[in-house]
Design an enzyme around this catalytic site. Structure first.
Site, short mmCIF file in Angstrom:
data_model
loop_
_atom_site.label_atom_id
_atom_site.label_comp_id
_atom_site.label_asym_id
_atom_site.label_seq_id
_atom_site.Cartn_x
_atom_site.Cartn_y
_atom_site.Cartn_z
N ASP A 8 0.87 -1.16 0.00
CA ASP A 8 0.00 0.00 0.00
C ASP A 8 0.92 1.22 0.00
O ASP A 8 2.12 1.12 0.27
CB ASP A 8 -0.92 -0.01 1.23
CG ASP A 8 -1.77 1.25 1.29
OD1 ASP A 8 -2.39 1.59 0.27
OD2 ASP A 8 -1.80 1.90 2.36
N ASP A 10 0.01 5.25 0.86
CA ASP A 10 -0.10 6.19 1.99
C ASP A 10 -0.18 5.41 3.29
O ASP A 10 -0.99 4.50 3.44
CB ASP A 10 -1.35 7.06 1.84
CG ASP A 10 -1.36 7.84 0.54
OD1 ASP A 10 -0.31 7.92 -0.13
OD2 ASP A 10 -2.43 8.36 0.17
MG LIG Z 1 -2.75 3.24 3.48
#
Ligand SMILES: [Mg+2]
Ligand SMILES: [Zn+2]
Length: 204
Positions: A8, A10
């Site tokens: 992932d 952010d």
């Molecule tokens: Mg995230």
């Protein structure tokens, strides 16, 4: 076939800014050690694939061109520490019809995590060995997607720290196989424990 680490974005590779999220290149600030973590993953033979929800597009906060600028900044910052990303798969959609949004992207899709379409695209494009692949996420949505794909699922205590249980008000949230302080620690564990798992995933 090669294994992949699905990152992932952010809250894992770069700081989760909260609010509406990352809206421009200046909002991209690496989590310390992220570039080295991507480098370590690739040095160990993993593909480094980013899989990211970008609802800001559907909500009208970021254009697709703006998104390219954000990803270019992220790739640049990671590469300064030798972290080369093989591919970035993103979902620009969101199911809500909010005013000021981009109607073309305001749809219920299969790519927004915990949906798995982004992962399935990557697996097809790169002939990925799912049974040896891993997800690293900071949100339970990441973990849910990884579960549904049958990936080993590692959570990090940066970003949402997999504490976003409010997304699962009426059922048991998915659980990470293991939690780590940050992406560097998670990747270090991956490369030193490369056991083949390949168990069937439980649908999220
Ligand atoms: Mg995230
Ligand atoms: Zn989507």
């Amino acid at each position: 076939m090669r294994p992949a680490i699905f990152f992932d974005c952010d809250g894992v590779l770069n700081e989760e800014p909260g609010g509406h999220g990352v809206l421009g290149p200046d909002d991209v600030h690496l989590i310390p050690g992220a570039g080295q973590a991507v480098r370590t993953a690739r040095d160990a033979g993993y593909l480094a694939i980013i899989v990211t929800n970008r609802a800001q597009v559907a909500k009208g906060f970021v254009t697709l061109a703006g998104l390219e600028g954000i990803f270019a900044r992220l790739r640049d910052l990671l590469s300064r520490d030798g972290g080369i990303v093989d591919a970035i798969y993103f979902c620009p959609h969101h199911p809500e019809r909010t005013p000021g949004g981009a109607p073309d992207f305001q749809i219920a899709c299969e790519c927004r995590k915990p949906g798995t379409l982004l992962f399935r695209r990557a697996v097809a494009d790169f002939d990925i060995d799912v049974g040896r692949s891993v997800l690293i996420g900071d949100s339970l949505r990441d973990i849910g997607a990884g579960r549904a794909m049958g990936l080993k699922c590692y959570g990090v205590r940066t970003g949402f720290a997999c504490r976003d249980v409010e997304r699962y008000p009426d059922r048991t949230p998915p659980q990470a196989d293991q939690m780590f302080a940050d992406v560097g620690e998670a990747v270090a564990f991956c490369v030193s424990h490369p056991a083949k798992h390949g168990q069937a995933g439980q649908p999220d």
